[in-house]
Design a protein around this motif. Structure first.
Motif, PDB file in Angstrom:
ATOM      1  N   CYS A  52      26.754  32.883  58.129  1.00 46.59           N
ATOM      2  CA  CYS A  52      26.600  34.098  57.450  1.00 46.59           C
ATOM      3  C   CYS A  52      27.780  33.912  56.046  1.00 46.59           C
ATOM      4  O   CYS A  52      28.475  33.073  56.024  1.00 46.59           O
ATOM      5  N   THR A  53      27.361  34.698  55.091  1.00 47.29           N
ATOM      6  CA  THR A  53      28.198  34.777  53.929  1.00 47.29           C
ATOM      7  C   THR A  53      28.899  35.982  53.605  1.00 47.29           C
ATOM      8  O   THR A  53      27.989  37.060  53.701  1.00 47.29           O
ATOM      9  N   ILE A  54      29.928  36.126  53.482  1.00 46.78           N
ATOM     10  CA  ILE A  54      30.688  37.188  53.037  1.00 46.78           C
ATOM     11  C   ILE A  54      31.631  37.019  51.817  1.00 46.78           C
ATOM     12  O   ILE A  54      32.695  35.941  51.995  1.00 46.78           O
ATOM     13  N   ILE A  55      31.224  37.615  50.901  1.00 43.15           N
ATOM     14  CA  ILE A  55      32.091  37.578  49.761  1.00 43.15           C
ATOM     15  C   ILE A  55      32.923  38.875  49.464  1.00 43.15           C
ATOM     16  O   ILE A  55      32.412  39.975  49.604  1.00 43.15           O
ATOM     17  N   GLY A  56      34.275  38.834  49.347  1.00 47.76           N
ATOM     18  CA  GLY A  56      35.246  39.901  49.193  1.00 47.76           C
ATOM     19  C   GLY A  56      35.485  40.120  50.769  1.00 47.76           C
ATOM     20  O   GLY A  56      35.278  41.526  50.799  1.00 47.76           O
ATOM     21  N   THR A  57      36.027  39.548  51.498  1.00 46.92           N
ATOM     22  CA  THR A  57      36.269  39.566  52.624  1.00 46.92           C
ATOM     23  C   THR A  57      37.106  40.787  52.886  1.00 46.92           C
ATOM     24  O   THR A  57      37.126  41.671  53.907  1.00 46.92           O
ATOM     25  N   LYS A  58      38.328  40.944  52.224  1.00 45.74           N
ATOM     26  CA  LYS A  58      39.121  41.951  52.478  1.00 45.74           C
ATOM     27  C   LYS A  58      38.472  43.843  52.144  1.00 45.74           C
ATOM     28  O   LYS A  58      38.997  44.478  52.608  1.00 45.74           O
ATOM     29  N   GLY A  75      28.258  41.178  50.401  1.00 49.95           N
ATOM     30  CA  GLY A  75      28.477  40.991  49.055  1.00 49.95           C
ATOM     31  C   GLY A  75      29.202  42.087  48.453  1.00 49.95           C
ATOM     32  O   GLY A  75      28.504  43.045  48.340  1.00 49.95           O
ATOM     33  N   ASN A  76      30.434  41.956  47.860  1.00 46.87           N
ATOM     34  CA  ASN A  76      31.031  43.159  47.035  1.00 46.87           C
ATOM     35  C   ASN A  76      32.001  42.414  45.907  1.00 46.87           C
ATOM     36  O   ASN A  76      31.843  41.209  46.014  1.00 46.87           O
ATOM     37  N   LEU A  77      32.548  43.106  45.483  1.00 43.78           N
ATOM     38  CA  LEU A  77      33.124  42.605  44.418  1.00 43.78           C
ATOM     39  C   LEU A  77      34.757  42.438  44.746  1.00 43.78           C
ATOM     40  O   LEU A  77      35.503  43.446  44.886  1.00 43.78           O
ATOM     41  N   PRO A  78      35.211  41.222  44.851  1.00 43.01           N
ATOM     42  CA  PRO A  78      36.452  41.142  45.587  1.00 43.01           C
ATOM     43  C   PRO A  78      37.565  41.784  44.639  1.00 43.01           C
ATOM     44  O   PRO A  78      37.670  41.633  43.542  1.00 43.01           O
ATOM     45  N   GLY A  79      38.319  42.366  45.159  1.00 42.49           N
ATOM     46  CA  GLY A  79      39.662  43.278  44.813  1.00 42.49           C
ATOM     47  C   GLY A  79      39.270  44.408  44.009  1.00 42.49           C
ATOM     48  O   GLY A  79      40.315  45.186  43.616  1.00 42.49           O
ATOM     49  N   ASP A  80      37.915  44.821  44.098  1.00 43.54           N
ATOM     50  CA  ASP A  80      37.672  46.321  43.459  1.00 43.54           C
ATOM     51  C   ASP A  80      37.949  47.298  44.519  1.00 43.54           C
ATOM     52  O   ASP A  80      36.968  47.114  45.388  1.00 43.54           O
ATOM     53  N   LYS A  81      38.446  48.331  44.310  1.00 43.81           N
ATOM     54  CA  LYS A  81      38.523  49.334  45.556  1.00 43.81           C
ATOM     55  C   LYS A  81      37.550  50.284  45.648  1.00 43.81           C
ATOM     56  O   LYS A  81      37.251  50.883  46.559  1.00 43.81           O
ATOM     57  N   GLY A  82      36.617  50.149  44.473  1.00 42.28           N
ATOM     58  CA  GLY A  82      35.481  50.983  44.770  1.00 42.28           C
ATOM     59  C   GLY A  82      34.326  50.300  45.388  1.00 42.28           C
ATOM     60  O   GLY A  82      33.253  51.037  45.792  1.00 42.28           O
ATOM     61  N   SER A  83      34.415  48.800  45.538  1.00 43.95           N
ATOM     62  CA  SER A  83      33.194  48.159  46.046  1.00 43.95           C
ATOM     63  C   SER A  83      33.470  47.643  47.714  1.00 43.95           C
ATOM     64  O   SER A  83      34.101  46.727  47.925  1.00 43.95           O
ATOM     65  N   ILE A  84      33.348  48.605  48.586  1.00 43.99           N
ATOM     66  CA  ILE A  84      33.608  48.358  49.997  1.00 43.99           C
ATOM     67  C   ILE A  84      32.182  48.512  50.828  1.00 43.99           C
ATOM     68  O   ILE A  84      31.299  49.373  50.452  1.00 43.99           O
ATOM     69  N   ILE A  85      32.244  47.553  51.857  1.00 40.32           N
ATOM     70  CA  ILE A  85      31.213  47.923  52.647  1.00 40.32           C
ATOM     71  C   ILE A  85      31.680  48.185  53.939  1.00 40.32           C
ATOM     72  O   ILE A  85      32.654  47.453  54.466  1.00 40.32           O
ATOM     73  N   TYR A  86      31.078  49.628  54.584  1.00 40.41           N
ATOM     74  CA  TYR A  86      31.651  49.937  55.881  1.00 40.41           C
ATOM     75  C   TYR A  86      30.560  49.835  56.497  1.00 40.41           C
ATOM     76  O   TYR A  86      29.590  50.339  56.492  1.00 40.41           O
ATOM     77  N   ILE A  87      30.914  49.164  57.823  1.00 42.42           N
ATOM     78  CA  ILE A  87      29.955  49.118  58.967  1.00 42.42           C
ATOM     79  C   ILE A  87      30.389  49.712  60.269  1.00 42.42           C
ATOM     80  O   ILE A  87      31.560  49.170  60.720  1.00 42.42           O
TER      81      ILE A  87
END
Length: 180
Positions: A52-58, A75-87
């Motif tokens: 699997c691929t995860i970009i912006g792990t934090k 996929g999200n924009l690493p370091g951008d506080k507005g770009s978060i994936i919640y599962i």
């Protein structure tokens, strides 16, 4: 060599192209250690499987009892506080699912798309939902509690709780809580 090793260990990405760390996902003991170290949050009994691929792990928050299967892309924009994936807890993901919380801007026809920046919005998969194989969830979408996204769907709008959606773009097929 040391610089390259630091990049692979500390860059906020997991994937087959990160070859020195990807092998850690093949062994349960190292997988549990690695995913806790690399991810923003990962709950009990949750796992990230190989390939699997995860970009912006934090910027990825995973609840309890979730398996990220092979072929999945988060996929999200690493370091951008507005770009978060919640599962959230107990979410089912089929293989080859793609979930994004950022995408390229493309409004200026005089600039190459790669130079126009990004549009970011948090994406949320609520507890108990099921995302079918090869589906794509676009930025800013919320998939409702115990909802189903049919295989090969592209979801560009929020999905209410207890709803089945499918298609490209995904449309409501039926409610599964008995209401109309």
């Amino acid at each position: 060599m040391i610089k390259h090793l630091k990049f692979i260990l500390f860059y906020p990405k997991i994937g087959p192209d990160m070859y020195l760390t990807h092998w850690l996902l093949f062994f349960k003991t190292s997988r549990l250690w690695f995913q806790k170290r690399k991810m923003g949050k990962i709950g009990e009994n949750s796992e990230i499987r190989p390939y699997c691929t995860i970009i912006g792990t934090k910027n990825v928050m995973i609840g309890n009892n979730v398996i990220i299967p092979n072929g999945t892309t988060l996929g999200n924009l690493p370091g951008d506080k507005g770009s978060i994936i919640y599962i959230e807890d107990n979410v089912l993901l089929g293989p080859n699912v793609a979930i994004y919380s950022s995408t390229h801007n493309f409004q200026d026809v005089n600039k190459p798309i790669k130079n126009q920046g990004y549009n970011v919005a948090s994406t949320r998969l609520k507890s108990g939902c099921w995302i079918g194989i090869n589906s794509v969830i676009l930025p800013g979408v919320t998939i409702g509690k115990n909802s189903v996204v049919a295989a090969n769907s592209v979801v560009n709008k929020d999905v209410p709780d207890f709803t089945v959606v499918g298609g490209c773009p995904a449309k409501i097929i039926k409610r599964i809580d008995g209401s109309k």
